[in-house]
Design a protein around this motif. Structure first.
Motif, PDB file in Angstrom:
ATOM      1  N   THR A   5       8.158 -94.510 -15.726  1.00 18.59           N
ATOM      2  CA  THR A   5       9.388 -94.750 -16.470  1.00 18.59           C
ATOM      3  C   THR A   5       9.683 -96.243 -16.563  1.00 18.59           C
TER       4      THR A   5
ATOM      5  N   ALA B 281       9.410 -91.937 -12.037  1.00 18.40           N
ATOM      6  CA  ALA B 281       8.380 -90.913 -12.071  1.00 18.40           C
ATOM      7  C   ALA B 281       7.647 -90.828 -10.736  1.00 18.40           C
ATOM      8  N   ALA B 282       8.019 -91.697  -9.804  1.00 22.07           N
ATOM      9  CA  ALA B 282       7.358 -91.719  -8.489  1.00 22.07           C
ATOM     10  C   ALA B 282       5.845 -91.882  -8.614  1.00 22.07           C
ATOM     11  N   THR B 283       5.432 -92.786  -9.472  1.00 21.83           N
ATOM     12  CA  THR B 283       4.020 -93.141  -9.527  1.00 21.83           C
ATOM     13  C   THR B 283       3.783 -94.428  -8.742  1.00 21.83           C
TER      14      THR B 283
ATOM     15  N   TYR C  40      10.679 -84.513  -3.453  1.00 16.68           N
ATOM     16  CA  TYR C  40      11.247 -85.808  -3.833  1.00 16.68           C
ATOM     17  C   TYR C  40      11.089 -86.816  -2.698  1.00 16.68           C
TER      18      TYR C  40
ATOM     19  N   TYR D  68       7.947 -88.153  -1.876  1.00 11.77           N
ATOM     20  CA  TYR D  68       6.677 -88.876  -1.942  1.00 11.77           C
ATOM     21  C   TYR D  68       6.566 -89.684  -3.224  1.00 11.77           C
ATOM     22  N   ASP D  69       5.556 -90.528  -3.270  1.00  2.95           N
ATOM     23  CA  ASP D  69       5.152 -91.187  -4.513  1.00  2.95           C
ATOM     24  C   ASP D  69       3.623 -91.151  -4.549  1.00  2.95           C
ATOM     25  N   GLY D  70       2.994 -92.137  -5.180  1.00  5.01           N
ATOM     26  CA  GLY D  70       1.539 -92.117  -5.276  1.00  5.01           C
ATOM     27  C   GLY D  70       0.830 -92.633  -4.031  1.00  5.01           C
ATOM     28  N   THR D  71       1.559 -92.825  -2.925  1.00  5.08           N
ATOM     29  CA  THR D  71       0.947 -93.325  -1.691  1.00  5.08           C
ATOM     30  C   THR D  71       0.912 -92.213  -0.641  1.00  5.08           C
TER      31      THR D  71
ATOM     32  N   VAL E  58       2.957 -91.915 -17.945  1.00 10.03           N
ATOM     33  CA  VAL E  58       3.889 -91.137 -17.136  1.00 10.03           C
ATOM     34  C   VAL E  58       5.012 -91.947 -16.490  1.00 10.03           C
TER      35      VAL E  58
ATOM     36  N   ARG F 118      14.744 -93.282  -8.119  1.00 13.27           N
ATOM     37  CA  ARG F 118      13.394 -92.786  -8.309  1.00 13.27           C
ATOM     38  C   ARG F 118      13.156 -92.539  -9.793  1.00 13.27           C
TER      39      ARG F 118
END
Ligand SMILES: Cc1cc2nc3c(=O)[nH]c(=O)nc-3n(C[C@H](O)[C@H](O)[C@H](O)COP(=O)(O)OP(=O)(O)OC[C@H]3O[C@@H](n4cnc5c(N)ncnc54)[C@H](O)[C@@H]3O)c2cc1C
Ligand code: SF4
Ligand code: SF4
Lengths: 871, 433
Positions: A138, A70-72, A28, A30-33, A136, A68
């Motif tokens: 939210t 979908a953490a995209t 939990y 991270y994201d897409g970076t 994906v 947070r």
């Protein structure tokens, strides 16, 4: 510490919804970076109450909370950079209500964008914002980042479609903003929360607009030999008066990658492909396609394809949809940068982006939203190679700076997050940054909500130059700053003079009001000084290719109309008193006319505002790029603020191609209620009239109805064939409902609608009450309001859920409003005065957190309350 | 099989954490938490690889609660093979901590020894609970190994009277070489089709003999000469548990058993077996026999769709079809079973939404992760309900057992059958139960 906190949290959340296992925690972080940071704990709440309880516990413990979805996110938004508790909303994934009648959906924040779309698809509706990640991501995350998507060229971004939220404040209290109906009193908190990147609170419920799906979709692909000609084609298409639903472009590097892995049929040597999609009524499609084709031919298009069926359409989209994946053939991984520039700067910026890649020896492929100048250079690299990773970071920075150098913005749709905080000073001065900090503090005084995001550290913000003002009292100094007219109003000649007037009033605690044309003549107390924006009447820049115009706050609408007419454009803002009203006044009052139905209101049309604040500071928020999510959407705060926060100095507005055909048709009826079934059918249909108004018999006289009947008035704008078709289909609908024939009104379209909007039958200066409600209740509320005061003119906008009532002289206003308020509340709305609010009768935001936050904002911007204050 | 860290690193380097794999991971969609999606699983593995996290935790659950269904790879731009990574992760885990003794015993001693295996299954199915069944339960191993346990769990409705191999003589099989009772051949009325070597999978043999019987009869009707292969387990179960060595051992043993047999195609009606047989070349890169065999392997639906079976006119019965992961996604066989149902079976096909989402059976996943499996299944059953179809068809024993269970749980009277069973029935071929 951690475990004590975990125990406390387990008391309010089912035990398995609290994670504290180190392996799980790291997932939990991270994201897409490339940003990463492990939280102290993770909670997976399922209800608003649980979220509130979590916030309360964390607040008491002084621990940060980080929302947070979908953490995209592609900006580090949900990364807990300072640890704390990650509140993951993935389990709050219920669609609470699909209210087709009122064209609204109410959802929990963890609902996945596509799940909402799927649920809406069967009855033929859709939710417009469609980020490429929609399968994906939210809706909570969309709200957080103010997400856009390929279709936002025509339909707008998340902010244009979210009408209200429920949010748990960082201290655990609950805040509700907006709702299903429009125009709630108070500042536009929804507008600030959307794009707030989770730094203002934890959004627990979202109310958004849903729309009937368009009837026809046509997809085209144009192939070009240079990026320059492709960009020119984009401008030419728009110059043809067409706003496609999407205009997506890919450069050569991207084309090659796509072809290699997907075989979408793009020539390998093409410099650019342009994917164009139109949607709307079938009637005009062929001609629009023809026009687009011609525009492309003028730019030496190599090949132009039109999809004939769903299969071909899928093929044309295949390359675009697969673009992100296709680059894996070039390098295992990538970062997706995000900038926005004025569309006209695209060819230049693209060339420089590629040069940056070459300089650092890293491949860059481009796929971007060409229609609105939003670029996502994909920087391709191998994450296993530390040196490449270093160069990629350098490229990211250079691309960001490049955008600013070309008049663009730091981020078009992915957000500032933690990655671009440090660049904020490139775009904003110290005054703007300080003000954003104040907004942050109004919501989150203890700075516990998603800390270290969006805003640069406070101590990095430099001091602004102090404003030099002569010593002395207001009465002594003011005349030196600005001359007075015969009414005694101060008329500062320029921006600086306005700035000084406010600073002086602030220093001397002198109550002032800012006035535009004075169309909204609230009675004034004797000691109040008036600052007029009359002299700020210059058009500063008109960028017709980018469809934006920048004007001073005192400019009137006819001035703008004159300026844009030459290029066949218009400003789609048709409020009351459009002949005299100033832009600043219109925005401050959030005035809009019936055509808001199709064009949106000031909130949707303004992209930038510059304002002078009581402290003497001048701030500018937004930009002329339509896609811009850098920092909080502070410009929204001034819209509808009724001049209580500052003086609007400058505004950038979106212009639009002027429609080809304008027609008005009218239907008479004895009773407004008989219109209801017809309206319901119309709203569920793909027809998109520009304006729909229901006029009571008195208001009907403005359009020449004298037979004591009610009038349903429909304004139609667009391509000739479409308008023709709408007239026909409206006719069929009316016949079906036994309502007789529509009558076409030949009077000049704009003049006619201007009279309707002004309720021109009323004597000047009549008090006008605006009542809001849910769409489907408009006719009922109209009938009931009419019964309260049948001697006043009344116009209802059933597509907006608004009713404007001119109150006839016989009634006591306070009494009238309290009765009207009861009715409006019954249908999910409220009331407010548009002109002549009786003293003390201005409508307040509901008591509680919403009012409190508005008050804090007011205090931050105008600490001595020298501008009007109702809170 | 490339089981080295290079493979793992190459796969992981393509994961850019975009999260697209959240779309159709059946596990993630029911639990909605990061450890349960490919991104989370891969990042856990990455942490282990980079030494940020070690394997000393009691159980690295993200590795073990993956269905290995492969859906995420399809959604992933970089086609990161999370299912393959998870097998490697399990392998690494067991390499570090040792494989549980019972598991090792089953994979290395029981599966390669059919006599012993059959006796044990017979014993347990007679209700004599052995210590093994409770261990198997805990480890979630091989449901057909312990049918009594499945009955206890409600997974199986009734036990078959006799295993498929026991029934072969009754089906008219004759043994050409009387010395080997496990090699049996059945001649067609008219030999127009290929010579088929029929591979009987463990689940078919022990739990769904009638399905195998239907397959054999249909092939015969379609003009094939059918010989039953003297095979053992194909090796998929140990492979899924990360015991790649045991899988290799079984494959090699099978290759020895099949050596010298005369056949054109190796056919099975078990989608899992057919998918794994096709991967033997990868499993045993240095054994040329594996490649030849893999190239000759067909799933029965694949083959039947090519052969000329008489077409039946629509009987009006509605059917919906669930794609087994190993057949649809892994082998790309999606059209053929549908075509068979409609053309050969005369059924009216109602498409199932999310037809290719894993049902949660996933080998013995429903025993190792019963709760998760139930939730994944519930979504599948909801989708099936929405079709309103009278019959549910699929093409893998594991899916049949799992979906039948879900259907029974809701007290529906809806049959859940293998495509070929439905076809056999429509063509008047009687299969015993
Ligand atoms: C391949 C790919 C393509 C993309 N394409 C697009 C695109 O076309 N357009 C676009 O705009 N973006 C795009 N994005 C970026 C991203 O998908 C969007 O920003 C999306 O809105 C994030 O949603 P999420 O659910 O993943 O939110 P998260 O990433 O989890 O969070 C985003 C932000 O919102 C906050 N947040 C989340 N939930 C809440 C809540 N309930 N209350 C308050 N704050 C909250 C978080 O703190 C964070 O700051 C893309 C991303 C990827 C990986
Ligand atoms: S879709 Fe692929 S790249 Fe994206 S997070 Fe999942 S596994 Fe990684
Ligand atoms: S293989 Fe299946 S269960 Fe495993 S992560 Fe991928 S989609 Fe999920």
């Amino acid at each position: 510490m951690t475990s004590a906190l975990a125990d406390q949290l387990r008391e309010v959340i089912p035990a398995e919804g609290v994670l504290d296992d180190p392996v799980q925690l790291s997932l939990y972080g991270y994201d897409g970076t490339l940003y990463e940071s492990t939280p102290q704990l993770v909670v997976l709440p399922e209800t608003t109450e649980q979220v509130a309880a979590v916030a309360r516990i964390c607040h008491a413990a002084g621990v940060a909370v980080v929302p947070r979805g979908a953490a995209t996110s592609l900006s580090g938004g949900p990364v807990p950079v300072r640890g704390g508790v990650v509140v993951a909303f993935t389990r709050m994934d219920r669609i609470l209500q699909l209210d087709y009648e009122n064209q609204r959906a109410v959802v929990q924040p963890g609902v996945i964008n596509i799940d909402l779309q799927d649920a809406l698809a069967t009855p033929g509706y859709f939710y417009a914002p469609d980020p490429a990640s929609q399968n994906v991501c939210t809706l909570g995350g969309n709200v957080g980042e103010n997400a856009g998507g390929p279709h936002c060229l025509k339909y707008g971004v998340t902010a244009n479609h979210v009408l209200g939220v429920e949010m748990v404040l960082p201290d655990g209290r609950c805040l509700r903003t907006g709702g299903k109906s429009l125009d709630w009193p108070g500042y536009d908190l929804t507008g600030i929360i959307v794009g707030g990147e989770g730094t203002l609170g934890l959004v627990t419920e979202i109310t958004c607009r849903i729309m009937p799906m368009p009837e026809t979709v046509v997809t085209m692909l144009a192939i070009f030999d240079s990026l320059g000609t492709a960009s020119q084609a984009v401008s030419d298409i728009i110059a043809e008066g067409i706003i496609p639903a999407t205009l997506e472009m890919m450069d050569n590097a991207m084309i090659r990658a796509v072809e290699e892995s997907l075989q979408a049929g793009y020539p390998l040597d093409a410099a650019a492909v342009l994917l164009i999609e139109l949607d709307g009524l079938p009637a005009s499609m062929d001609r629009q396609v023809e026009q687009i084709k011609r525009a492309c031919q003028r730019s030496d298009v190599r090949d132009f394809r039109v999809a004939d069926d769903e299969q071909q359409r899928a093929l044309l989209w295949k390359g675009r949809k697969g673009a992100f994946g296709a680059v894996v053939n070039i390098a295992p991984s990538k970062i997706c940068t995000d900038i926005s520039v004025p569309r006209t700067a695209l060819p230049q910026v693209l060339a420089e982006v590629l040069a940056i890649g070459q300089k650092w020896g890293i491949s860059i492929a481009n796929v971007f939203h060409a229609g609105d100048g939003n670029l996502h250079p994909l920087v391709l690299y191998d994450p296993r190679d530390e040196d490449q990773a270093r160069r990629v970071r350098a490229i990211d920075e250079e691309i960001t700076r490049l955008a600013i150098a070309h008049g663009g913005v730091l981020t078009g749709e992915h957000g500032i997050g933690c990655g671009k905080r440090k660049y904020m000073p490139l775009m904003f001065g110290p005054a703007e940054l300080r003000l954003m900090w104040q907004v942050k503090e109004a919501f989150d005084p203890d700075l516990l909500c998603n800390p270290d995001k969006v805003l640069p550290d406070r101590d990095e913000i430099t001091e602004s130059e102090p404003l030099l003002l002569p010593e002395g009292s207001f009465t002594q100094v003011a005349p030196q700053v600005a001359a007075r007219n015969e009414q005694g109003w101060f008329e500062p000649v320029d921006e600086e003079a306005v700035q000084k007037m406010l600073a002086l009033a602030h220093r001397e605690r002198q109550p002032v009001v800012v006035r535009g044309a004075g169309t909204k003549l609230d009675p004034l107390a004797d000691d109040v000084a008036v600052i007029s924006t009359k002299c700020l009447n210059h058009i500063l820049a008109y960028d017709y290719e980018n469809l934006t115009i920048t004007v001073e706050g005192g400019v009137t609408l006819p001035q703008i109309e004159e300026a844009v007419a030459y290029h066949g454009q218009m400003l789609a803002l048709r409020p009351r008193f459009a002949q005299r009203a100033t832009v600043g006044g219109i925005l401050a009052a959030h005035e809009s006319g019936p055509h808001r139905l199709v064009y949106g209101g000031p909130r949707d049309l303004v992209t930038r505002i510059k304002a002078a604040l009581p402290g003497g500071e001048v701030v500018s928020f937004g930009s002329s790029c339509v896609k811009n999510v850098a920092g909080y959407a502070m410009e929204k705060l001034f819209i509808g603020s009724c001049g209580r926060l500052g003086a609007i100095l400058e505004v950038t507005l979106r212009t639009l191609p002027r429609p080809e055909a304008l027609r008005t048709v009218a239907l008479s009826m004895e009773d407004p209620m008989v219109a209801a079934p017809l309206l319901a059918e119309l709203f569920a249909s793909p027809l998109r009239p520009a304006a729909i108004e229901l006029l009571n018999p008195l208001a009907g006289e403005t359009v020449g109805r004298v037979n004591r009947q009610w009038t349903l008035l429909v304004g139609l704008e667009g391509f000739t064939e479409d308008v023709e078709e709408m007239v026909e289909r409206l006719g069929a609908m009316a016949t079906e409902h036994g309502l007789g024939d529509w009558r076409e009104l030949d009077r000049d379209y704009l003049a006619l609608w201007s009279d309707v909007t002004n309720l021109a039958v009323q004597p000047a200066g009549t008090a006008i009450l605006r009542a809001s409600c849910q769409l489907s209740a408009t006719t009922t509320l109209t009938a009931e309001l009419n019964a309260l005061d049948s001697a006043g003119a009344l116009r209802a906008s059933p597509g907006l859920g608004l009713v404007h009532c001119a109150v006839s002289g016989k009634l006591e206003l306070r009494n009238y409003q309290s009765q009207a308020q009861i009715l409006a509340e019954k249908y999910g709305g409220t009331t407010s005065w548009l002109a002549l609010p009786p003293p003390g009768l201005a409508t307040l935001p509901p008591p509680g957190t919403s009012r409190e936050i508005c008050r804090r904002l007011k205090h931050a911007l105008d600490p001595h309350s020298i501008l009007p204050d109702v809170l | 099989m490339i089981s080295d860290s290079q493979f793992i690193e190459a796969e992981l380097s393509r994961c850019n954490k975009c999260g697209y794999c959240m779309q159709s991971c059946p596990v993630y969609r029911v639990v909605r938490r990061e450890p349960s999606v490919a991104r989370g699983r891969n990042q856990t593995l990455r942490a282990v690889m980079e030494g940020d996290s070690d394997l000393t935790r009691p159980m690295l659950e993200p590795f073990f609660e993956c269905l290995l269904c492969g859906a995420c790879t399809v959604d992933c731009f970089g086609s990161v093979q999370t299912n393959e990574l998870m097998v490697r992760a399990r392998q690494a885990y067991y390499a570090e901590y040792g494989q549980p003794a019972v598991q090792r015993y089953i994979f290395r001693n029981l599966l390669p020894n059919p006599g012993r295996l059959t006796r044990l299954v017979r014993l347990t199915s007679l209700g004599k609970r052995t210590g093994l069944s409770s261990v198997a339960r805990r480890l979630g191993l091989l449901r057909w190994l312990s049918p009594t346990l499945d009955v206890a769990e409600g997974l199986v409705a009734t036990m078959p009277g006799a295993f498929l191999r026991d029934r072969l003589p009754r089906l008219g099989f004759i043994s050409p070489k009387h010395t080997d009772v496990r090699l049996l051949r059945l001649e067609p009325e008219q030999a127009t089709g290929p010579k088929v070597l029929y591979f009987i999978g463990c689940a078919t043999n022990f739990q769904l003999p009638q399905t195998g019987e239907a397959g054999i009869k249909l092939l015969q009707k379609a003009g094939c000469q059918v010989t039953v292969a003297p095979n053992n387990c194909c090796g998929l179960p140990p492979w899924s548990y990360g015991d790649i060595e045991a899988a290799q051992q079984l494959a090699r043993q099978n290759l020895d058993l099949l050596a010298g047999l005369d056949f054109d195609l190796l056919v099975t009606e078990c989608g899992s077996c057919s998918s794994f047989l096709k991967r033997w070349a990868e499993l045993l890169p240095n054994d040329p026999r594996a490649e030849t065999l893999a190239a000759r392997t067909r799933d029965i639906t694949e083959l039947l769709a090519e052969l000329s079976l008489p077409k039946l006119m629509g009987g009006g019965t509605t059917v919906t079809y669930h794609d087994p992961c190993h057949l649809g996604r892994e082998q790309g066989v999606t059209e053929q079973p549908r075509k068979l149902l409609v053309d050969v079976g005369g059924f009216e096909l109602i498409e199932l939404i999310e037809a290719n989402w894993c049902c949660g059976g996933a080998g013995s996943y429903n025993l190792s992760h019963p709760e998760m499996s139930q939730q994944v299944l519930a979504r599948k059953i909801d989708r099936i309900a929405a079709t309103g179809a009278e019959v549910v068809a699929t093409a893998c024993p594991a899916c049949i057992i799992q979906i039948s269970y879900g259907v029974r749980e809701r007290a529906w009277q809806r049959p859940v059958r293998h495509v070929i069973e439905l076809l056999a029935e429509r063509h008047g071929l009687s299969v015993g139960s």
